[in-house]
Design a protein around this motif. Structure first.
Motif, PDB file in Angstrom:
ATOM      1  N   LYS A 254     -16.052   1.802  -6.524  1.00 16.60           N
ATOM      2  CA  LYS A 254     -14.745   1.396  -6.030  1.00 16.60           C
ATOM      3  C   LYS A 254     -13.699   1.874  -7.018  1.00 16.60           C
ATOM      4  O   LYS A 254     -13.853   1.695  -8.232  1.00 16.60           O
ATOM      5  CB  LYS A 254     -14.659  -0.123  -5.891  1.00 16.60           C
ATOM      6  CG  LYS A 254     -15.568  -0.683  -4.827  1.00 16.60           C
ATOM      7  CD  LYS A 254     -15.456  -2.192  -4.770  1.00 16.60           C
ATOM      8  CE  LYS A 254     -16.390  -2.748  -3.715  1.00 16.60           C
ATOM      9  NZ  LYS A 254     -16.338  -4.227  -3.674  1.00 16.60           N
ATOM     10  N   GLY A 255     -12.628   2.468  -6.483  1.00 11.08           N
ATOM     11  CA  GLY A 255     -11.543   2.922  -7.330  1.00 11.08           C
ATOM     12  C   GLY A 255     -10.731   1.757  -7.865  1.00 11.08           C
ATOM     13  O   GLY A 255     -10.846   0.610  -7.414  1.00 11.08           O
ATOM     14  N   LEU A 256      -9.877   2.064  -8.828  1.00  5.29           N
ATOM     15  CA  LEU A 256      -9.047   1.072  -9.502  1.00  5.29           C
ATOM     16  C   LEU A 256      -8.173   0.280  -8.518  1.00  5.29           C
ATOM     17  O   LEU A 256      -7.915  -0.897  -8.718  1.00  5.29           O
ATOM     18  CB  LEU A 256      -8.172   1.786 -10.543  1.00  5.29           C
ATOM     19  CG  LEU A 256      -7.236   0.945 -11.379  1.00  5.29           C
ATOM     20  CD1 LEU A 256      -8.024  -0.070 -12.203  1.00  5.29           C
ATOM     21  CD2 LEU A 256      -6.413   1.832 -12.296  1.00  5.29           C
ATOM     22  N   TYR A 257      -7.753   0.914  -7.437  1.00  2.72           N
ATOM     23  CA  TYR A 257      -6.815   0.284  -6.493  1.00  2.72           C
ATOM     24  C   TYR A 257      -7.489  -0.172  -5.200  1.00  2.72           C
ATOM     25  O   TYR A 257      -6.842  -0.318  -4.178  1.00  2.72           O
ATOM     26  CB  TYR A 257      -5.679   1.263  -6.190  1.00  2.72           C
ATOM     27  CG  TYR A 257      -4.920   1.644  -7.435  1.00  2.72           C
ATOM     28  CD1 TYR A 257      -4.004   0.767  -8.005  1.00  2.72           C
ATOM     29  CD2 TYR A 257      -5.152   2.860  -8.059  1.00  2.72           C
ATOM     30  CE1 TYR A 257      -3.323   1.102  -9.158  1.00  2.72           C
ATOM     31  CE2 TYR A 257      -4.472   3.207  -9.219  1.00  2.72           C
ATOM     32  CZ  TYR A 257      -3.558   2.315  -9.759  1.00  2.72           C
ATOM     33  OH  TYR A 257      -2.887   2.651 -10.907  1.00  2.72           O
ATOM     34  N   PHE A 258      -8.790  -0.398  -5.254  1.00  2.00           N
ATOM     35  CA  PHE A 258      -9.560  -0.786  -4.066  1.00  2.00           C
ATOM     36  C   PHE A 258      -8.978  -2.029  -3.380  1.00  2.00           C
ATOM     37  O   PHE A 258      -8.957  -2.122  -2.162  1.00  2.00           O
ATOM     38  CB  PHE A 258     -11.028  -1.017  -4.439  1.00  2.00           C
ATOM     39  CG  PHE A 258     -11.913  -1.270  -3.261  1.00  2.00           C
ATOM     40  CD1 PHE A 258     -12.399  -0.210  -2.512  1.00  2.00           C
ATOM     41  CD2 PHE A 258     -12.270  -2.555  -2.897  1.00  2.00           C
ATOM     42  CE1 PHE A 258     -13.221  -0.426  -1.412  1.00  2.00           C
ATOM     43  CE2 PHE A 258     -13.086  -2.787  -1.806  1.00  2.00           C
ATOM     44  CZ  PHE A 258     -13.565  -1.719  -1.065  1.00  2.00           C
ATOM     45  N   SER A 259      -8.484  -2.965  -4.161  1.00  2.03           N
ATOM     46  CA  SER A 259      -7.951  -4.214  -3.592  1.00  2.03           C
ATOM     47  C   SER A 259      -6.794  -3.965  -2.617  1.00  2.03           C
ATOM     48  O   SER A 259      -6.565  -4.760  -1.712  1.00  2.03           O
ATOM     49  CB  SER A 259      -7.506  -5.170  -4.697  1.00  2.03           C
ATOM     50  OG  SER A 259      -6.419  -4.615  -5.422  1.00  2.03           O
ATOM     51  N   PHE A 260      -6.089  -2.845  -2.785  1.00  9.27           N
ATOM     52  CA  PHE A 260      -4.966  -2.534  -1.909  1.00  9.27           C
ATOM     53  C   PHE A 260      -5.413  -2.227  -0.475  1.00  9.27           C
ATOM     54  O   PHE A 260      -4.636  -2.380   0.451  1.00  9.27           O
ATOM     55  CB  PHE A 260      -4.165  -1.343  -2.454  1.00  9.27           C
ATOM     56  CG  PHE A 260      -3.253  -1.687  -3.593  1.00  9.27           C
ATOM     57  CD1 PHE A 260      -1.890  -1.799  -3.400  1.00  9.27           C
ATOM     58  CD2 PHE A 260      -3.765  -1.901  -4.866  1.00  9.27           C
ATOM     59  CE1 PHE A 260      -1.045  -2.111  -4.448  1.00  9.27           C
ATOM     60  CE2 PHE A 260      -2.925  -2.213  -5.921  1.00  9.27           C
ATOM     61  CZ  PHE A 260      -1.566  -2.332  -5.720  1.00  9.27           C
TER      62      PHE A 260
ATOM     63  N   LEU B  46       0.829  -1.207   0.000  1.00  8.02           N
ATOM     64  CA  LEU B  46       0.000   0.000   0.000  1.00  8.02           C
ATOM     65  C   LEU B  46       0.866   1.261   0.000  1.00  8.02           C
ATOM     66  O   LEU B  46       0.610   2.207  -0.754  1.00  8.02           O
ATOM     67  CB  LEU B  46      -0.923  -0.027   1.220  1.00  8.02           C
ATOM     68  CG  LEU B  46      -1.915   1.110   1.395  1.00  8.02           C
ATOM     69  CD1 LEU B  46      -2.823   1.247   0.180  1.00  8.02           C
ATOM     70  CD2 LEU B  46      -2.737   0.874   2.660  1.00  8.02           C
ATOM     71  N   GLN B  47       1.902   1.277   0.821  1.00  8.75           N
ATOM     72  CA  GLN B  47       2.804   2.428   0.883  1.00  8.75           C
ATOM     73  C   GLN B  47       3.491   2.661  -0.460  1.00  8.75           C
ATOM     74  O   GLN B  47       3.582   3.797  -0.928  1.00  8.75           O
ATOM     75  CB  GLN B  47       3.838   2.205   1.990  1.00  8.75           C
ATOM     76  CG  GLN B  47       4.732   3.401   2.241  1.00  8.75           C
ATOM     77  CD  GLN B  47       5.754   3.118   3.325  1.00  8.75           C
ATOM     78  OE1 GLN B  47       6.464   2.106   3.277  1.00  8.75           O
ATOM     79  NE2 GLN B  47       5.823   3.998   4.315  1.00  8.75           N
ATOM     80  N   SER B  48       3.947   1.597  -1.107  1.00 11.78           N
ATOM     81  CA  SER B  48       4.598   1.729  -2.422  1.00 11.78           C
ATOM     82  C   SER B  48       3.635   2.294  -3.456  1.00 11.78           C
ATOM     83  O   SER B  48       4.019   3.122  -4.280  1.00 11.78           O
ATOM     84  CB  SER B  48       5.121   0.374  -2.898  1.00 11.78           C
ATOM     85  OG  SER B  48       6.178  -0.056  -2.076  1.00 11.78           O
ATOM     86  N   LEU B  49       2.383   1.858  -3.403  1.00 13.08           N
ATOM     87  CA  LEU B  49       1.380   2.382  -4.330  1.00 13.08           C
ATOM     88  C   LEU B  49       1.203   3.888  -4.139  1.00 13.08           C
ATOM     89  O   LEU B  49       1.238   4.655  -5.098  1.00 13.08           O
ATOM     90  CB  LEU B  49       0.033   1.676  -4.107  1.00 13.08           C
ATOM     91  CG  LEU B  49      -1.145   2.265  -4.887  1.00 13.08           C
ATOM     92  CD1 LEU B  49      -1.020   1.932  -6.372  1.00 13.08           C
ATOM     93  CD2 LEU B  49      -2.462   1.775  -4.311  1.00 13.08           C
ATOM     94  N   LEU B  50       1.018   4.311  -2.885  1.00 21.34           N
ATOM     95  CA  LEU B  50       0.726   5.712  -2.609  1.00 21.34           C
ATOM     96  C   LEU B  50       1.927   6.635  -2.789  1.00 21.34           C
ATOM     97  O   LEU B  50       1.758   7.822  -3.039  1.00 21.34           O
ATOM     98  CB  LEU B  50       0.153   5.861  -1.202  1.00 21.34           C
ATOM     99  CG  LEU B  50      -1.252   5.278  -1.045  1.00 21.34           C
ATOM    100  CD1 LEU B  50      -1.642   5.168   0.414  1.00 21.34           C
ATOM    101  CD2 LEU B  50      -2.265   6.088  -1.819  1.00 21.34           C
ATOM    102  N   MET B  51       3.126   6.109  -2.676  1.00 23.59           N
ATOM    103  CA  MET B  51       4.317   6.942  -2.806  1.00 23.59           C
ATOM    104  C   MET B  51       4.971   6.816  -4.182  1.00 23.59           C
ATOM    105  O   MET B  51       5.948   7.496  -4.471  1.00 23.59           O
ATOM    106  CB  MET B  51       5.309   6.610  -1.694  1.00 23.59           C
ATOM    107  CG  MET B  51       4.736   6.965  -0.325  1.00 23.59           C
ATOM    108  SD  MET B  51       5.842   6.617   1.035  1.00 23.59           S
ATOM    109  CE  MET B  51       7.003   7.955   0.853  1.00 23.59           C
ATOM    110  N   GLY B  52       4.405   5.952  -5.025  1.00 19.21           N
ATOM    111  CA  GLY B  52       4.941   5.761  -6.367  1.00 19.21           C
ATOM    112  C   GLY B  52       4.246   6.670  -7.361  1.00 19.21           C
ATOM    113  O   GLY B  52       3.399   7.495  -7.010  1.00 19.21           O
TER     114      GLY B  52
END
Length: 169
Positions: free
Chosen positions: A65-71, A25-31
């Protein structure tokens, strides 16, 4: 850890997610992959000079639901949510002086609010009738949605990222 705020409890849970789920999750949000939207004011028209970026994981108004909901699904499992109203990530930029949003409630007809800190910094969340909770990565703060709170920006890191969950348990 549980702290009383008037008649309400504030629960603070460190290491809320497994290391695997949190780092993902952190990598997604900071990438650079995720889309962020610019918001001029965090709370309302009185709240100036505290712009931020937001990413909507779930919008209860449209039940989309957004594209990254699974995260964020591992968070929902741990929270035991039965109904979602909104899930959004907030990215605040470093400020020269700490700035705050002013006390507010999120304005949704839900019973629970939870904040998951994605970054560690000297920003915090303060409660009108309660403690200050430091931003420590993978820390979840859970409280009744009627508790007034304010986000406070950081001065020691480039960004402060948190995810706001509004839900029923």
């Amino acid at each position: 850890m549980e702290i009383k705020a008037g008649d309400n409890e504030i629960r603070i849970i460190d290491n809320f997610l497994s290391e695997y789920h949190f780092e993902r999750l952190q990598s997604l949000l900071m990438g650079g992959e995720i889309g962020w939207s610019y918001i001029e004011r965090i709370v309302d028209y009185k709240d100036t000079n505290v712009p931020l970026l937001c990413h909507m994981f779930y919008n209860g108004m449209t039940q989309k639901k957004g594209l990254y909901f699974s995260f964020i699904e591992p968070c929902l499992t741990r929270l035991g949510s039965s109904k979602l109203y909104r899930i959004k990530a907030n990215l605040n930029f470093k400020s020269v002086f700490r700035r705050n949003t002013g006390y507010h409630v999120d304005g949704l007809p839900c019973s629970q609010t939870a904040l998951l800190y994605i970054t560690t910094n000297n920003g915090y969340t303060k409660f009108k009738k309660g403690p200050r909770v430091k931003c420590v990565e993978n820390r979840m703060v859970i409280f009744d949605s009627n508790l007034e709170h304010a986000a406070v920006t950081c001065t020691d890191e480039k960004i402060r990222i948190s995810i706001n969950f509004n839900y029923e348990s």
